[in-house]
Design an enzyme around this catalytic site. Structure first.
Site: not given
Ligand code: HH2
Length: 280
Positions: A224, A259
């Site tokens: 991210k 994840r």
């Protein structure tokens, strides 16, 4: 800590689960377009299973900042054939559907998905609770401020940790009132979803705060953009190893589901931390 999802049951008191990301989208932030074709998606699924993924999270709509939403029919057209094929080829691997639309979730569980991963934490579709309760799927409730199209414009919190926790608790109660068993819930603070860098870091600093009842915490920090901001790096590849560091940190903090895009190095990091923890 037992987590149930469909017919799967995991004891997470000594180990965590690695959820491999399979974006069947043209526009996901780090791998958009790579796995849109069914065969490419299946090859990626095979690679992630080989690398030790416990769960494959199949998504047909990007939720990156600025992403436009996708219609139900298009989302189903992308994910359902892929889910059917994975379930057939890998019955030992749980499939999760990354959707906030109840009809997509319903079709996915009918196709064999065992987990519903709802990034809106039940605020996106009032029909989602019923689908989760009736299917007995595992249900991941994630926090997001706003919606993907605009969520990074001006995220604002007085106390991000307390506010995210309160939201997750409220949505967890809503799920249970709607018939979802507590042992099927998992909670996710939603890194990068309507959060500035400082909010993401404060949330990571207090991952223990999202441990509600005895349910697992899931963390999705993989690749991210806050990583790029912390390190001042541009290329996507420069986010891979920092993601592994975050996985090790998260597992040490008690996170039970990670994840990730890159299954093998994150799996290995988690295993190392678990081995050390079990020595005590
Ligand atoms: N992050 C993304 C998508 N789904 N689900 C959960 N539970 N937690 C997350 O942090 C999370 C999520 C965004 O990442 P990605 O799927 O790689 O990208 P995109 O949304 O652009 O497809």
């Amino acid at each position: 800590m037992i987590w149930r999802a469909g017919t799967f049951e995991w004891d997470l008191s000594r180990r965590c689960l690695v959820m491999g990301i399979l974006n069947v989208t043209p526009d996901s932030f780090s791998d958009g377009g790579r796995f849109l074709a069914r065969d490419a998606a299946l090859d990626q699924a095979r690679a992630m299973v080989r690398e030790g993924a416990d769960i494959l999270d199949v998504g047909g709509e990007s939720t990156r900042p600025g992403a436009e939403s996708v219609g139900v029919d298009e989302e189903m057209r992308r994910v359902i054939p892929v889910i059917e094929a994975i379930v057939k080829e890998f019955p030992e691997t749980a499939v999760s559907v990354d959707t906030s639309k109840a009809p997509v979730a319903e079709a996915a569980v009918a196709a064999g998905a065992q987990i519903i991963n709802d990034v809106t934490g039940l605020t996106g579709d009032s029909g989602m609770v019923r689908v989760a309760a009736e299917s007995k799927a595992g249900l991941v409730l994630m926090h997001m401020q706003g919606e993907p199209r605009t969520m990074q414009a001006a995220p604002a919190y007085e106390d991000p940790v307390a506010e995210v926790r309160a939201f997750l608790e409220c949505q967890g109660r809503l799920a249970m009132e709607g018939g979802v068993e507590q042992c099927r819930l998992a909670f996710d603070p939603g890194i990068g979803f309507g959060k500035a860098l400082s909010h993401n870091l404060q949330i990571l600093h207090r991952l223990d705060a999202f441990q509600l009842w005895d349910c697992p915490v899931l963390l999705g920090a993989s690749r991210k953009s806050f990583i790029a901001r912390v390190l001042g790096v541009e290329e996507m590849e420069a986010r891979y190893w920092p993601t592994v560091a975050l996985t090790a940190y998260a597992v040490e903090q008690g996170v039970r589901i990670v994840r990730v895009h890159d299954v093998l190095p994150n799996r290995q990091a988690a295993r190392m931390i678990e081995a050390v923890r079990q020595a005590s």
